[in-house]
Every structure is written in C-alpha cells, then in structure tokens.
Design a protein around this motif. Structure first.
Motif, PDB file in Angstrom:
ATOM      1  N   ARG A 258      64.855  88.405 -43.658  1.00 30.51           N
ATOM      2  CA  ARG A 258      64.825  87.051 -43.574  1.00 30.51           C
ATOM      3  C   ARG A 258      65.879  86.659 -42.330  1.00 30.51           C
ATOM      4  O   ARG A 258      65.626  85.820 -41.862  1.00 30.51           O
ATOM      5  CB  ARG A 258      65.498  86.820 -44.937  1.00 30.51           C
ATOM      6  N   TYR A 259      67.001  87.500 -42.285  1.00 33.97           N
ATOM      7  CA  TYR A 259      67.853  86.753 -41.374  1.00 33.97           C
ATOM      8  C   TYR A 259      68.176  87.673 -40.136  1.00 33.97           C
ATOM      9  O   TYR A 259      68.912  87.195 -39.174  1.00 33.97           O
ATOM     10  CB  TYR A 259      69.576  86.640 -41.993  1.00 33.97           C
ATOM     11  N   GLY A 260      67.779  88.868 -40.101  1.00 36.65           N
ATOM     12  CA  GLY A 260      68.137  89.604 -39.079  1.00 36.65           C
ATOM     13  C   GLY A 260      66.979  89.594 -37.765  1.00 36.65           C
ATOM     14  O   GLY A 260      65.913  89.280 -38.122  1.00 36.65           O
ATOM     15  N   LEU A 261      67.629  89.936 -36.586  1.00 37.73           N
ATOM     16  CA  LEU A 261      66.734  90.030 -35.223  1.00 37.73           C
ATOM     17  C   LEU A 261      66.998  91.176 -34.630  1.00 37.73           C
ATOM     18  O   LEU A 261      68.077  91.775 -35.026  1.00 37.73           O
ATOM     19  CB  LEU A 261      67.310  88.585 -34.479  1.00 37.73           C
ATOM     20  N   THR A 262      66.004  91.664 -34.057  1.00 35.94           N
ATOM     21  CA  THR A 262      66.108  92.902 -33.315  1.00 35.94           C
ATOM     22  C   THR A 262      65.715  92.825 -31.902  1.00 35.94           C
ATOM     23  O   THR A 262      64.744  92.062 -31.690  1.00 35.94           O
ATOM     24  CB  THR A 262      65.397  94.072 -33.780  1.00 35.94           C
ATOM     25  N   ILE A 263      66.267  93.401 -30.741  1.00 37.41           N
ATOM     26  CA  ILE A 263      65.752  93.431 -29.533  1.00 37.41           C
ATOM     27  C   ILE A 263      64.404  93.765 -29.491  1.00 37.41           C
ATOM     28  O   ILE A 263      63.698  93.228 -28.586  1.00 37.41           O
ATOM     29  CB  ILE A 263      66.795  94.513 -28.662  1.00 37.41           C
ATOM     30  N   ALA A 264      64.073  94.801 -30.311  1.00 32.80           N
ATOM     31  CA  ALA A 264      62.431  95.285 -30.474  1.00 32.80           C
ATOM     32  C   ALA A 264      61.765  94.215 -30.278  1.00 32.80           C
ATOM     33  O   ALA A 264      60.383  94.040 -29.847  1.00 32.80           O
ATOM     34  CB  ALA A 264      62.331  96.397 -31.399  1.00 32.80           C
ATOM     35  N   ASP A 265      61.815  92.973 -31.004  1.00 31.66           N
ATOM     36  CA  ASP A 265      61.130  91.994 -31.134  1.00 31.66           C
ATOM     37  C   ASP A 265      60.950  91.143 -29.736  1.00 31.66           C
ATOM     38  O   ASP A 265      60.129  90.212 -29.909  1.00 31.66           O
ATOM     39  CB  ASP A 265      61.613  91.059 -32.118  1.00 31.66           C
ATOM     40  N   GLY A 266      61.639  91.549 -28.868  1.00 33.83           N
ATOM     41  CA  GLY A 266      61.587  90.762 -27.440  1.00 33.83           C
ATOM     42  C   GLY A 266      62.454  89.469 -27.457  1.00 33.83           C
ATOM     43  O   GLY A 266      63.114  89.353 -27.930  1.00 33.83           O
ATOM     44  N   ILE A 267      62.060  88.749 -26.490  1.00 34.65           N
ATOM     45  CA  ILE A 267      62.935  87.451 -26.152  1.00 34.65           C
ATOM     46  C   ILE A 267      62.884  86.651 -27.347  1.00 34.65           C
ATOM     47  O   ILE A 267      61.893  86.423 -27.902  1.00 34.65           O
ATOM     48  CB  ILE A 267      62.436  86.994 -24.718  1.00 34.65           C
TER      49      ILE A 267
ATOM     50  N   ILE B 139      72.383  76.242 -29.523  1.00 33.43           N
ATOM     51  CA  ILE B 139      72.608  77.655 -30.025  1.00 33.43           C
ATOM     52  C   ILE B 139      74.062  78.004 -29.584  1.00 33.43           C
ATOM     53  O   ILE B 139      74.456  78.010 -28.590  1.00 33.43           O
ATOM     54  CB  ILE B 139      71.619  78.658 -29.593  1.00 33.43           C
ATOM     55  N   ILE B 140      74.729  78.567 -30.690  1.00 34.77           N
ATOM     56  CA  ILE B 140      76.281  79.049 -30.409  1.00 34.77           C
ATOM     57  C   ILE B 140      76.238  80.444 -30.787  1.00 34.77           C
ATOM     58  O   ILE B 140      75.778  81.017 -31.890  1.00 34.77           O
ATOM     59  CB  ILE B 140      77.035  78.120 -31.047  1.00 34.77           C
ATOM     60  N   LEU B 141      76.677  81.486 -29.550  1.00 33.76           N
ATOM     61  CA  LEU B 141      76.602  82.924 -30.001  1.00 33.76           C
ATOM     62  C   LEU B 141      77.962  83.409 -30.245  1.00 33.76           C
ATOM     63  O   LEU B 141      78.785  82.994 -29.510  1.00 33.76           O
ATOM     64  CB  LEU B 141      75.796  83.538 -28.802  1.00 33.76           C
ATOM     65  N   GLU B 142      78.188  84.119 -31.462  1.00 32.65           N
ATOM     66  CA  GLU B 142      79.444  84.704 -31.712  1.00 32.65           C
ATOM     67  C   GLU B 142      79.127  86.317 -31.612  1.00 32.65           C
ATOM     68  O   GLU B 142      78.404  86.772 -32.083  1.00 32.65           O
ATOM     69  CB  GLU B 142      80.221  84.301 -32.867  1.00 32.65           C
ATOM     70  N   ILE B 143      79.870  86.886 -30.663  1.00 29.95           N
ATOM     71  CA  ILE B 143      79.885  88.165 -30.339  1.00 29.95           C
ATOM     72  C   ILE B 143      80.843  89.228 -31.190  1.00 29.95           C
ATOM     73  O   ILE B 143      82.185  88.712 -30.930  1.00 29.95           O
ATOM     74  CB  ILE B 143      79.939  88.814 -28.830  1.00 29.95           C
ATOM     75  N   GLY B 144      80.758  90.014 -31.642  1.00 27.88           N
ATOM     76  CA  GLY B 144      81.565  90.783 -32.617  1.00 27.88           C
ATOM     77  C   GLY B 144      82.272  89.910 -33.712  1.00 27.88           C
ATOM     78  O   GLY B 144      83.356  89.845 -33.619  1.00 27.88           O
TER      79      GLY B 144
ATOM     80  N   ILE C  69      76.570  88.761 -33.467  1.00 34.31           N
ATOM     81  CA  ILE C  69      76.104  90.087 -32.942  1.00 34.31           C
ATOM     82  C   ILE C  69      77.110  90.787 -33.497  1.00 34.31           C
ATOM     83  O   ILE C  69      78.573  90.468 -33.145  1.00 34.31           O
ATOM     84  CB  ILE C  69      75.962  90.259 -31.531  1.00 34.31           C
ATOM     85  N   GLU C  70      76.910  91.823 -34.198  1.00 35.65           N
ATOM     86  CA  GLU C  70      77.962  92.869 -34.718  1.00 35.65           C
ATOM     87  C   GLU C  70      77.392  94.178 -35.043  1.00 35.65           C
ATOM     88  O   GLU C  70      76.272  94.056 -35.692  1.00 35.65           O
ATOM     89  CB  GLU C  70      78.494  92.370 -35.840  1.00 35.65           C
ATOM     90  N   VAL C  71      77.952  95.255 -34.666  1.00 34.18           N
ATOM     91  CA  VAL C  71      77.402  96.586 -34.990  1.00 34.18           C
ATOM     92  C   VAL C  71      78.090  97.196 -36.229  1.00 34.18           C
ATOM     93  O   VAL C  71      77.493  98.158 -36.498  1.00 34.18           O
ATOM     94  CB  VAL C  71      77.700  97.477 -33.644  1.00 34.18           C
ATOM     95  N   TYR C  72      79.042  96.593 -36.925  1.00 32.65           N
ATOM     96  CA  TYR C  72      79.711  97.107 -37.807  1.00 32.65           C
ATOM     97  C   TYR C  72      78.694  96.793 -39.115  1.00 32.65           C
ATOM     98  O   TYR C  72      78.819  95.475 -39.751  1.00 32.65           O
ATOM     99  CB  TYR C  72      81.015  96.432 -38.112  1.00 32.65           C
ATOM    100  N   ARG C  73      78.187  97.644 -39.721  1.00 30.38           N
ATOM    101  CA  ARG C  73      76.988  97.265 -40.724  1.00 30.38           C
ATOM    102  C   ARG C  73      77.619  96.817 -41.917  1.00 30.38           C
ATOM    103  O   ARG C  73      77.054  95.541 -42.488  1.00 30.38           O
ATOM    104  CB  ARG C  73      75.947  98.351 -41.104  1.00 30.38           C
ATOM    105  N   PRO C  74      78.791  97.138 -42.510  1.00 28.43           N
ATOM    106  CA  PRO C  74      79.141  96.422 -43.794  1.00 28.43           C
ATOM    107  C   PRO C  74      79.632  94.986 -43.528  1.00 28.43           C
ATOM    108  O   PRO C  74      79.560  93.909 -44.441  1.00 28.43           O
ATOM    109  CB  PRO C  74      80.583  97.364 -44.021  1.00 28.43           C
ATOM    110  N   GLY C  75      79.951  94.613 -42.182  1.00 27.20           N
ATOM    111  CA  GLY C  75      80.180  92.983 -41.929  1.00 27.20           C
ATOM    112  C   GLY C  75      79.135  92.440 -41.986  1.00 27.20           C
ATOM    113  O   GLY C  75      79.162  91.275 -42.237  1.00 27.20           O
TER     114      GLY C  75
ATOM    115  N   GLU D 106      73.077  95.017 -33.001  1.00 31.71           N
ATOM    116  CA  GLU D 106      73.208  96.071 -31.898  1.00 31.71           C
ATOM    117  C   GLU D 106      74.208  95.684 -30.968  1.00 31.71           C
ATOM    118  O   GLU D 106      74.749  94.675 -30.962  1.00 31.71           O
ATOM    119  CB  GLU D 106      71.798  96.061 -31.321  1.00 31.71           C
ATOM    120  N   ASP D 107      74.390  96.468 -29.985  1.00 26.51           N
ATOM    121  CA  ASP D 107      75.253  96.237 -28.700  1.00 26.51           C
ATOM    122  C   ASP D 107      75.023  95.040 -28.239  1.00 26.51           C
ATOM    123  O   ASP D 107      73.764  94.703 -27.542  1.00 26.51           O
ATOM    124  CB  ASP D 107      75.120  97.612 -27.813  1.00 26.51           C
TER     125      ASP D 107
END
Ligand SMILES: C[S@@+](CC[C@H](N)C(=O)[O-])C[C@H]1O[C@@H](n2cnc3c(N)ncnc32)[C@H](O)[C@@H]1O
Length: 222
Positions: A32-41, A54-59, A81-87, A108-109
């Motif tokens: 429902r809420y996840g996005l992936t690079i594999a989906d393209g732009i 749109i506001i982006l927060e990294i980490g 964007i966060e690579v720490y899965r429990p977060g 993802e990175d």
C-alpha cells in the motif's frame, strides 16, 4: 540524468531481526505505501492522487520527524527514504493505524532513489536530519553530503525549493556549509524560510544528551 557514482555507502545495515508477525505485516503494508526504484520514475500525482507539493526526507530513522510533519501538514505530500527496515516498518504501521495518506516510502539507498526514481525539478524541499556523521576522518568520505549528493538534490528540487540539513556534529555542519556556500545553484537562507519548523528527533536528543550543539542549515535552490 545519470550520474556514475562510486558505491561508497553512507550507511551500514543495522538490521534487527523482525518477528515473523512484523515481517508479514511489513509485506502487507508495503503493497500500500511502499515505492521501489524498479517501478521506474515516480509519478507523484498518480501515487498521491493530488498535486500537492512533495517534501522528501532522507534517512528518516524511526520516522518521528516524517510522521510529525505529515500529520501537521496534510496539504503536503511526503516521500521518505530509509534503509533501516525496522524503522520503515514502524512508519508503515503508523500510516495504517492513523490512516495517514500523505506519506510514501522507499527502502533503498537514497542516492539511487534520487538518481533513478525521482523526476527532476519535482521536490519542494529535501530534509536531511542527523545524517550519519561518520566522525573519524578516514570515514568522512562516507558522509552523505558530498558533491555527488549536492548535484543530485540540485536537479531534484524545483526553483526556490529548499534543502534543510540538521546535525549535532560541528565539523559536519562546517563541511556542508563550505560545500553549499561555494555552490552557485543555492543561496543560504535563514531558518525562518522553511515551510514548517523541524520536529525533534531521536538522534537530536542523543546529541543534546552528549553535550553537542545542534546546527540547522537551510539553502534555497536558485
Ligand atoms: C543517524 S540516523 C538519523 C535518523 C533520524 N533522521 C533521526 O534524526 O533520528 C541516520 C539514518 O539515515 C539512514 N541512511 C543513511 N544513509 C542512507 C542512504 N544512503 N539511504 C537511505 N537511508 C540512509 C540510516 O539507515 C539511519 O537510519
């Protein structure tokens, strides 16, 4: 735009194993809420079904600032964007429980997400709060803010969009100030120019407890 960057990682995967139940929850909510690079732009209008900025927060860590900001500002959309899965899982859980519709997340990175998934001139703001400081000199190259990162954010912010960097490490603040001040694509701003005040975060409190100062730097793209 494509930038060939060396794979110097700004993070170490500090995975705490999730229980089977939490993992299953993660997978379900991710649909429902996840996005992936594999989906393209990323087409934000389609994703959020509106045209809000749109506001982006990294980490985003455990998502404290991301969730606080999105709850307070329902007329803006947030991408985290966060690579720490429990977060990430903690944020997915809150989105579902509180019925929050203005956040989507990548796990993802961030350099790759910026490079491959976010359209140029699409972001009103980029937030980077208490990014890993990599305090040892020999690790400074792992700090997220370096020339490559600045090139990417410069392309992704729209005109007069802003970059808000906060840290509790004085020499990281100095490093960022030095890089940004000589960059003609950005102008230094007073903190008051940001849309909303920065919510407190876990790593900010850790820094304060350790007796370090807090540095908020804001730059507007020209
Ligand atoms: C020191 S923590 C700060 C977390 C949160 N912003 C806070 O203030 O509490 C930095 C976070 O950035 C994440 N991170 C570092 N480099 C990243 C990258 N290249 N892409 C995505 N996340 C990254 C780490 O996983 C970590 O959770």
């Amino acid at each position: 735009m494509s930038i060939n960057h060396k794979p110097i990682r700004s993070f170490v995967r500090r995975e705490r194993r999730m229980t089977k139940e939490r993992e299953a929850n993660f997978q379900q909510l991710w649909q429902r809420y996840g996005l992936t690079i594999a989906d393209g732009i990323c087409d934000a209008r389609k994703v959020f079904q509106n045209q809000a900025p749109i506001i982006l927060e990294i980490g985003f860590g455990d998502g404290e600032a991301l969730l606080t900001a999105a709850r307070a500002n329902p007329h803006h959309n947030y991408i985290g964007i966060e690579v720490y899965r429990p977060g990430v899982e903690a944020v997915l859980h809150a989105l579902e429980k509180e019925n929050i519709s203005n956040i989507r997340v990548y796990s993802e990175d961030a350099l790759l997400v910026l490079e491959k998934a976010l359209p140029d001139a699409s972001l009103a703001a980029i937030l980077l709060f208490f990014s890993d400081p990599w305090p040892k000199r020999c690790h400074h190259k792992r700090r997220l803010v370096r020339s490559l990162f600045i090139d990417l954010i410069s392309n992704k912010l729209h005109r007069m969009g802003y970059f808000h960097f906060a840290t509790d490490w004085e020499d990281y603040a100095e490093h960022v100030a030095k890089l940004m001040q000589k960059d003609t694509r950005f102008a230094c701003c007073v903190y008051d120019c940001i849309l909303y005040p920065r919510p407190s975060t876990k790593f900010e409190r850790t820094g304060i407890k350790a007796g370090r100062g807090i540095y908020d730097l804001v730059y507007s793209s020209i």
